[in-house]
Design a protein around this motif. Sequence first.
Motif, mmCIF file in Angstrom:
data_model
loop_
_atom_site.group_PDB
_atom_site.id
_atom_site.type_symbol
_atom_site.label_atom_id
_atom_site.label_comp_id
_atom_site.label_asym_id
_atom_site.label_seq_id
_atom_site.Cartn_x
_atom_site.Cartn_y
_atom_site.Cartn_z
ATOM 1 N N CYS A 203 -18.185 -25.490 81.029
ATOM 2 C CA CYS A 203 -17.350 -25.680 82.230
ATOM 3 C C CYS A 203 -16.772 -27.101 82.281
ATOM 4 O O CYS A 203 -17.496 -28.079 82.129
ATOM 5 C CB CYS A 203 -18.178 -25.410 83.486
ATOM 6 S SG CYS A 203 -17.254 -25.709 84.997
ATOM 7 N N ARG B 132 -10.179 -24.537 88.832
ATOM 8 C CA ARG B 132 -9.156 -23.484 88.962
ATOM 9 C C ARG B 132 -9.774 -22.226 89.565
ATOM 10 O O ARG B 132 -9.168 -21.549 90.394
ATOM 11 C CB ARG B 132 -8.546 -23.168 87.594
ATOM 12 C CG ARG B 132 -7.565 -24.222 87.118
ATOM 13 C CD ARG B 132 -7.188 -24.002 85.655
ATOM 14 N NE ARG B 132 -6.088 -24.859 85.240
ATOM 15 C CZ ARG B 132 -6.202 -26.124 84.884
ATOM 16 N NH1 ARG B 132 -7.400 -26.689 84.913
ATOM 17 N NH2 ARG B 132 -5.155 -26.837 84.511
ATOM 18 N N LYS C 160 -17.096 -22.351 90.546
ATOM 19 C CA LYS C 160 -17.307 -23.595 89.785
ATOM 20 C C LYS C 160 -18.668 -24.190 90.113
ATOM 21 O O LYS C 160 -19.442 -24.525 89.202
ATOM 22 C CB LYS C 160 -16.215 -24.608 90.143
ATOM 23 C CG LYS C 160 -16.417 -25.974 89.534
ATOM 24 C CD LYS C 160 -15.393 -26.977 90.010
ATOM 25 C CE LYS C 160 -15.697 -27.471 91.413
ATOM 26 N NZ LYS C 160 -14.740 -28.488 91.888
ATOM 27 N N VAL D 156 -11.440 -21.750 79.907
ATOM 28 C CA VAL D 156 -12.375 -21.734 78.779
ATOM 29 C C VAL D 156 -13.178 -20.433 78.747
ATOM 30 O O VAL D 156 -14.229 -20.350 78.129
ATOM 31 C CB VAL D 156 -13.300 -22.974 78.792
ATOM 32 C CG1 VAL D 156 -12.497 -24.237 78.557
ATOM 33 C CG2 VAL D 156 -14.067 -23.087 80.101
HETATM 34 S S1 SF4 Z 1 -12.105 -22.463 85.900
HETATM 35 FE FE1 SF4 Z 1 -14.060 -22.873 86.932
HETATM 36 S S2 SF4 Z 1 -15.656 -22.196 85.499
HETATM 37 FE FE2 SF4 Z 1 -13.737 -22.381 84.338
HETATM 38 S S3 SF4 Z 1 -13.805 -24.436 83.495
HETATM 39 FE FE3 SF4 Z 1 -12.676 -24.589 85.417
HETATM 40 S S4 SF4 Z 1 -14.255 -25.089 86.935
HETATM 41 FE FE4 SF4 Z 1 -15.351 -24.371 85.115
#
Ligand code: SF4
Length: 695
Positions: free
Chosen positions: A309, A314, A331, A385
């Motif tokens: 992460c 996002r 997140k 990712v």
């Molecule tokens: S979208 Fe969310 S889970 Fe994916 S890298 Fe960004 S913060 Fe991490």
Amino acid sequence: MLARIIIGLGITVVFFTIAGRRFYWLSKLIRSGQPAPRRWQGFRQVSETEVVEVAGQKKLLKWTVPGLAHFFTMWGFTLLMTTILEAYGSLFDRDFNIPLIGRDNWLGFIEDFFATAVLVSLVVFTIIRIKNAPSRKERESRFYGSHLGAAWAVLFMISMVIVTLLLYRGAQIDTGHFPFTRNAGFTSPAPGPSAHQLMSSASSWAFASKIVAGWLAPLGVGVNSVLEAVFLLLNISVIAGFLVFVAYSKHLHIFLAPINVGVSRRPRALGGLDKTPDMDMENVTEDTVFGAGKMEDFTWKQMLDFSTCTECGRCQSVCPAWTTGKPLSPKLLIMGLRDNMFASADRLLSGGSNTDVATLVPTTIDPDVLWSCTTCGSCVEQCPVDIEHVDAIIDMRRFEVMMESRFPTEAALLLRNMENQGDPWGLGSSQRTKWLDALDFEVPIIDGPIPEDIEYLYWVGCAGSLDERGRKQAVSTARMLHRAGVSFGVLGSRESCTGDPARRMGNEYLFQEMAKANIATLNEVGAKKIVASCPHCFNTMKNEYPGLGGDFEVIHHAQLLSHLVATGKLVPGVAYEGTVTYHDPCYLGRHNRVFDEPRNVLDAIPGVTTVEMGRCREKGFCCGAGGARMWMEETIGKRVNMDRTNEALNTGADIISTACPFCMIMLDDAVKANGRDEEVSVMDISQVFERSLQS
Ligand code: SF4
Ligand code: SF4
């Protein structure tokens, strides 16, 4: 010369050793996870994924400005590897250049272009971070809860890599040791050309380095020789230091993202859930753990997710739970699990006992976080990712439900109803044919082998059979199929819930029981082609029943209606003129990529003006019903259905259409709560189509 070799190599060895040890430790930690089957999808698929998502940055480019900035930073770092090679070569030989291409002007241009592009991108990132600082926007900021200090440190370190690079290249130009200088290799000091003369003989293709050389030239060749060595060593130090920083920070994604993307579920971690644990009770021992209750219950892929992460937020910015004021942020959930993984590392690596270890819920993950998820999949869709949040959430729910019997009290009724009556409302199978009373033609109720002249089995679903508003959808769909000459039958009282709410709630056992019973019925009647009205039924039968022995051709009624319209078998009328907006059901759209077909049905109706909501198609916002949330109280924050319905009402449409009975119920409730039900109707696409036929 010897001094710079010793300093340069000394720094490199120390920092690379620290980073290497950390990476080795991390790889052991991640590999300590449970097996994750079906993760290698073949060389071709993995290569395609790497090209599209990592090299092409497809997901990141959906966010245009930060996406472009990231694109140039990523490619800058990749292509500037040549400058790292040149830097280490210059430690030993001031006139080093890369064999074969080392003096080509195009290489000098590419290096300077990407060095500049990275610097510009860093300015863009800085502006984005300042504009979206959590101190200004609080929860609205996608960076809320991220490690901000580390992010600023990384921006600073990357800018130092580029600044020291350009400074040592500028000094190299002024001393005549720049690879892209005519007659490079001139040995200073005098008698020889001045720094200004040397600068003017350097290739203008390396434009940025030449500008810096112009600034340094007044210092003369001697001072530039010193600066060349100092900035070269600083550049090597910052690069090696950055590697250590990456190994200990969220910027691990620089190395882990290509791996995580390569082993992610394809085409995406949506639709069916990943793991189908063996719920055959004969195989269950006292050591069997269902779901994930402690860190060691997660798979290595999930541990790789936690480590990868980037804290970009996002996922958080699109999560219907978070954006309506619930405590769930995908997140923060992943970051919490990552913290737990690192805190548990000694135990995981030593294989120590976890008997006295607290369960993830409620210590690391609050129950309100776990149960706020609608499984809409927006987080998975957005994550650059390819982190698979929904699978992790369901695994934790499985543990809570099956190992601990802990879940929201109102969900107990749902499970009991499904278990005893075969539907979430507990109305029972005898009610399942009631909707047929509204039809003025006969629909065969299948109670034996499906006759040859019946093409489709119409899977009505619990809401379509039992809920008053859902029934309207079923009636219109049946009428439209009949009108188009499609032969179909229904299972009537033999139909039962597919088990989707139980599975999304974490009761895998009940899901599998119900699924196996349905599959047995469907196999017994010889079902081959199934048309389902509910996207949840459609998704479960299409994507999850095959894992339990149920292989059927399953389509959604939006797909069939679209096909019938396209082939001229279903012709719309002209009785309706108005403005319609379409709400994408998560399990039809994002989870199964059925975006165009329902829109095609609406667009075929003369007189209909369609307007899109801002959040549509892949970005469609949930109605709040998924993940069994339909049957749970929503007591925290704003109601998700109100948020979505306000967006729909703001389009000015007089019909909010959809293709899911659960969405209909949620949106209709919110339209009524807004007092707008006199002017605005909530309808399935089949109802809108039927309205155009009314005389
Ligand atoms: S979208 Fe969310 S889970 Fe994916 S890298 Fe960004 S913060 Fe991490
Ligand atoms: S699936 Fe939807 S509700 Fe659940 S965490 Fe992801 S974005 Fe939020």
